[in-house]
Design a protein around this motif. Structure first.
Motif, PDB file in Angstrom:
ATOM      1  N   GLY A  70       0.769  -1.247   0.000  1.00 43.16           N
ATOM      2  CA  GLY A  70       0.000   0.000   0.000  1.00 43.16           C
ATOM      3  C   GLY A  70       0.796   1.291   0.000  1.00 43.16           C
ATOM      4  N   GLY A  71       2.107   1.230  -0.197  1.00 47.54           N
ATOM      5  CA  GLY A  71       2.916   2.446  -0.192  1.00 47.54           C
ATOM      6  C   GLY A  71       3.065   3.039  -1.589  1.00 47.54           C
ATOM      7  N   SER A 103       7.542   6.967  -9.864  1.00 53.44           N
ATOM      8  CA  SER A 103       6.883   6.574  -8.624  1.00 53.44           C
ATOM      9  C   SER A 103       5.471   6.098  -8.925  1.00 53.44           C
ATOM     10  N   ALA A 104       5.005   5.117  -8.155  1.00 53.47           N
ATOM     11  CA  ALA A 104       3.678   4.548  -8.380  1.00 53.47           C
ATOM     12  C   ALA A 104       3.192   3.886  -7.096  1.00 53.47           C
ATOM     13  N   GLY A 105       1.893   3.902  -6.918  1.00 52.77           N
ATOM     14  CA  GLY A 105       1.319   3.201  -5.777  1.00 52.77           C
ATOM     15  C   GLY A 105       1.249   1.715  -6.101  1.00 52.77           C
ATOM     16  N   CYS A 106       2.008   0.896  -5.396  1.00 52.27           N
ATOM     17  CA  CYS A 106       1.954  -0.553  -5.648  1.00 52.27           C
ATOM     18  C   CYS A 106       2.578  -1.307  -4.476  1.00 52.27           C
ATOM     19  N   ARG A 145       0.827   2.041   3.952  1.00 49.98           N
ATOM     20  CA  ARG A 145      -0.158   3.043   3.513  1.00 49.98           C
ATOM     21  C   ARG A 145       0.203   4.420   4.065  1.00 49.98           C
ATOM     22  N   GLY A 146       0.095   5.417   3.194  1.00 48.91           N
ATOM     23  CA  GLY A 146       0.413   6.783   3.608  1.00 48.91           C
ATOM     24  C   GLY A 146       1.898   7.081   3.647  1.00 48.91           C
ATOM     25  N   ALA A 147       2.714   6.121   3.211  1.00 49.33           N
ATOM     26  CA  ALA A 147       4.175   6.308   3.284  1.00 49.33           C
ATOM     27  C   ALA A 147       4.817   6.086   1.911  1.00 49.33           C
ATOM     28  N   VAL A 175      10.755   2.703   4.449  1.00 47.08           N
ATOM     29  CA  VAL A 175       9.345   3.080   4.377  1.00 47.08           C
ATOM     30  C   VAL A 175       9.248   4.380   5.154  1.00 47.08           C
ATOM     31  N   LEU A 176       9.226   5.473   4.398  1.00 52.20           N
ATOM     32  CA  LEU A 176       9.341   6.799   5.008  1.00 52.20           C
ATOM     33  C   LEU A 176       7.948   7.407   5.175  1.00 52.20           C
ATOM     34  N   ASP A 177       7.622   7.732   6.405  1.00 53.91           N
ATOM     35  CA  ASP A 177       6.293   8.257   6.702  1.00 53.91           C
ATOM     36  C   ASP A 177       6.378   9.770   6.882  1.00 53.91           C
TER      37      ASP A 177
END
Ligand SMILES: [Zn+2]
Length: 486
Positions: free
Chosen positions: A15-16, A24-27, A52-54, A420-422
């Motif tokens: 979900g990142g 860049s892509a959501g996958c 998710r959200g990161a 995984v950077l939030d």
């Protein structure tokens, strides 16, 4: 209980926003046997992480740290300032005036992991009279406590014929970089051989890292300050003028031009020095530039604070125009990488009033803060694109230091070194609670958004919920290919 199907990954990051220096892509991302095995599509994992959200980014690569037990170069005929100058560059044990840096490979690794750095490069100084190879062997042993992957940069202080003969062997053994100090009195004394070393390094695929400040000009500035009854730590900026850096960068560019060998200017600090590097690059020369975080956030005004000694590094903090120029270099591509120059001391060691400009303890802790600070001050403010951020902190150093594409990108087959950077994790920097043994940060009190939710090294979760979870000594030395331009 049914066995886990073979098609399942070891780890799935779900979900990142997966980003590289190119796209860049959501996958979702699948990891198997320490490598990235699938990007997007249907994925099932034995373990799954919520991103998710990161952002899911290639792990940070910091090619400029000082973690080893360093030893000073051989004592020589040089007395007084020159000698102190050289001790200061390579402090060592048993030298009460210049004690050793306070982080080793274990605590340095923990700082790296907490800050999203999954590969680092250590400066490896030869022992007095020792060979480059013996220094590398010593640090390979010390580095066994590292918890993430690393490389070692041999430092050439004394360019004897034997030392020059070692370069090809070192390159073949995977050590494809070399570090020189133009500040050193030995550089001037052996300038011909130093230039030969740069040429040889390039011929063998090594990148030559150069500390660009002219030693003679700095020694002159120091002598004059002391004669004027000045020269305390508060005079640090005046002790190392921009002119000395600019002159050294111009000379380094000329050495690059005449030898044809690539050079990498470490911790460039001023607008004038950046302009000199740009002039070389505009002529097509392989001149590469590293910025150091210190010069992006602070000016020489900080050195005038009561405990201003805590900001001392070489070159010194500069002026606002220089800060602006460095940021323009980050965005327009004339700066290639960011390197922390993590060289940590305790606060009391830094502000010790018995020190002066010739004996000051140079360097600060910055491994844990480098990436979050740049993300917060650069990407979140819109000054720096996410793609440039990744290029500066991972992809470009991977290419320049012969690690790409195993490191520095997110691609099937690459090492699963990830952050995984939030962007929503917000913290006030407090060096006392950080991993470095330094105990303070030059950014104490600064609010920073964008910290690792997870740090992953070759598929292992080494940071989770703000806690370093790495198995000690799991890091590996990396055999490097020749340098390539980013
Ligand atoms: Zn350094």
């Amino acid at each position: 209980m049914s066995p886990v199907p073979d098609s399942w990954c070891d780890l799935v990051i779900r979900g990142g926003t997966v980003a590289t220096a190119g796209s860049s892509a959501g996958c979702d991302l699948g990891i198997t046997d320490g490598k990235i095995s699938q990007i997007g599509g249907d994925l099932r994992g034995r373990r799954e992480l919520d991103a998710r959200g990161a952002y899911v980014l290639p792990g940070g690569i910091d090619m400029h740290v000082h973690l080893s037990t360093s030893e000073p170069p051989p004592e020589n005929q040089n007395q007084g300032q020159n000698n102190q100058q050289e001790k200061r560059i390579a402090p060592g044990p048993g030298k009460p005036a210049v004690p050793d840096w306070v982080d080793d490979f274990a605590s340095g690794s923990a700082a790296a992991i907490a800050g999203g750095v999954t590969t680092f490069g250590n400066m490896t100084f030869p022992a007095p009279g020792g060979t480059l190879r013996s220094a590398i062997d010593r640090d390979l042993e010390l580095a066994k406590t590292a918890a993430v992957d690393y490389v070692l940069h041999p430092v050439l202080m004394d360019p004897t014929p034997d030392a020059l003969a070692e370069l090809q062997k070192l390159a073949r053994a995977g050590h494809t970089s070399l570090k020189l100090f133009m500040t050193s009195a030995q550089f001037e004394r052996h300038a011909d051989a130093m230039i030969d070393a740069v040429q040889l390094a390039g011929q063998h695929g090594m990148l030559t890292l150069i500390h660009c400040e002219d030693g003679a000009l700095i020694r002159f500035a120091n002598k004059r300050l002391l004669a004027d009854g000045r020269g305390t730590l508060a005079d640090w900026a005046a002790s190392r003028p921009v002119a000395a850096e600019q002159a050294a960068v111009e000379r380094a560019v000329a050495i690059c031009e005449l030898t044809g060998s690539p050079i990498y200017i470490v911790h460039l600090s001023s607008a004038a020095a950046l302009a000199a590097a740009r002039r070389g690059r505009s002529r097509g020369l392989p001149v590469f530039v590293e910025a150091r975080p210190l010069y992006l956030y602070l000016t020489s005004v900080a050195l005038a604070e009561p405990d201003g000694g805590k900001y001392i590094g070489a070159p010194p903090l500069r002026e606002l125009d220089d800060v602006v120029a460095l940021w323009s270099g980050l965005t327009d591509g004339s700066v290639d990488t960011l390197g922390s120059d993590h060289a940590p001391w305790k606060l009391e060691q830094k502000i010790d009033e018995s020190l002066d400009v010739t004996t000051a303890r140079q360097g600060v802790a910055d491994l844990e803060t480098m990436l979050p600070m740049l993300f917060s001050a650069g990407v979140l403010t819109g000054r720096l694109s996410l793609a440039r951020y990744i290029a500066l902190t991972s992809t470009n150093p991977a290419k320049l230091f012969g690690l790409f594409p195993a490191k520095g990108t997110i691609a099937v087959g690459s090492d699963a070194d990830l952050v995984v950077l939030d962007p929503k994790i917000r913290r006030t920097i407090n060096g006392a609670t950080m991993q470095s043994k330094s105990g303070y940060s030059t950014y104490d009190g600064t609010e920073v958004s964008g910290w690792p939710r997870f740090t992953i090294s070759r598929g292992d979760i080494v940071l989770e919920d703000g806690q370093v979870t790495a198995t000690p000594s799991r890091g590996r030395w990396l055999h490097r290919a020749p340098t390539t331009a980013p």
